[in-house]
Scaffold this motif. Sequence first.
Motif, short mmCIF file in Angstrom:
data_model
loop_
_atom_site.label_atom_id
_atom_site.label_comp_id
_atom_site.label_asym_id
_atom_site.label_seq_id
_atom_site.Cartn_x
_atom_site.Cartn_y
_atom_site.Cartn_z
N VAL A 1 3.11 -6.26 -9.37
CA VAL A 1 3.01 -4.81 -9.55
C VAL A 1 2.53 -4.16 -8.26
O VAL A 1 3.08 -3.14 -7.81
N TRP A 2 1.53 -4.75 -7.63
CA TRP A 2 1.01 -4.21 -6.38
C TRP A 2 2.10 -4.19 -5.31
O TRP A 2 2.35 -3.18 -4.68
N THR A 3 2.75 -5.34 -5.12
CA THR A 3 3.73 -5.49 -4.05
C THR A 3 4.99 -4.67 -4.27
O THR A 3 5.47 -4.01 -3.35
N GLU A 4 5.51 -4.71 -5.48
CA GLU A 4 6.81 -4.11 -5.74
C GLU A 4 6.75 -2.66 -6.20
O GLU A 4 7.72 -1.92 -6.04
N ILE A 5 5.63 -2.25 -6.78
CA ILE A 5 5.56 -0.89 -7.32
C ILE A 5 4.56 -0.02 -6.56
O ILE A 5 4.91 1.06 -6.09
N ALA A 6 3.33 -0.48 -6.43
CA ALA A 6 2.28 0.36 -5.85
C ALA A 6 2.40 0.51 -4.33
O ALA A 6 2.34 1.62 -3.80
N TYR B 1 4.66 3.13 -2.58
CA TYR B 1 4.14 4.50 -2.66
C TYR B 1 2.95 4.70 -1.73
O TYR B 1 2.79 5.76 -1.13
N ILE B 2 2.12 3.69 -1.62
CA ILE B 2 0.95 3.77 -0.75
C ILE B 2 1.37 3.95 0.69
O ILE B 2 0.81 4.79 1.42
N ILE B 3 2.37 3.21 1.11
CA ILE B 3 2.84 3.29 2.50
C ILE B 3 3.38 4.69 2.82
O ILE B 3 3.27 5.16 3.95
N GLN B 4 3.91 5.36 1.83
CA GLN B 4 4.45 6.72 2.02
C GLN B 4 3.36 7.79 2.03
O GLN B 4 3.61 8.91 2.47
N SER C 1 -9.72 0.99 0.61
CA SER C 1 -9.31 0.50 -0.71
C SER C 1 -8.07 -0.38 -0.60
O SER C 1 -8.00 -1.45 -1.22
N VAL C 2 -7.10 0.05 0.19
CA VAL C 2 -5.88 -0.74 0.39
C VAL C 2 -6.23 -2.11 0.99
O VAL C 2 -5.75 -3.14 0.52
N ARG C 3 -7.08 -2.12 2.00
CA ARG C 3 -7.48 -3.39 2.64
C ARG C 3 -8.19 -4.30 1.65
O ARG C 3 -7.95 -5.52 1.63
N LEU C 4 -9.09 -3.75 0.85
CA LEU C 4 -9.84 -4.56 -0.12
C LEU C 4 -8.90 -5.21 -1.14
O LEU C 4 -9.04 -6.39 -1.47
N ILE C 5 -7.93 -4.45 -1.62
CA ILE C 5 -6.98 -5.00 -2.59
C ILE C 5 -6.13 -6.08 -1.94
O ILE C 5 -5.94 -7.16 -2.51
#
Length: 51
Positions: free
Chosen positions: A33-38, A41-44, A9-13
């Motif tokens: 929003v993806w870069t600065e917010i999501a 959290y995903i990386i963690q 999912s991360v790769r597709l986005i």
Amino acid sequence: MNKEQFNQSVRLIRDYIAKQENPTEWQKMAQMVWTEIAEPYIIQDERYQQS
């Protein structure tokens, strides 16, 4: 969602965002929003696997 599905999912986005040639204002806001917010959290997330 398992680790494989999560990372797919991360790769597709990321791929979708990278392929936008002339993004609209809404798409630019979504990118921000993806870069600065999501993504921070995903990386963690323990399922995240850097590719």
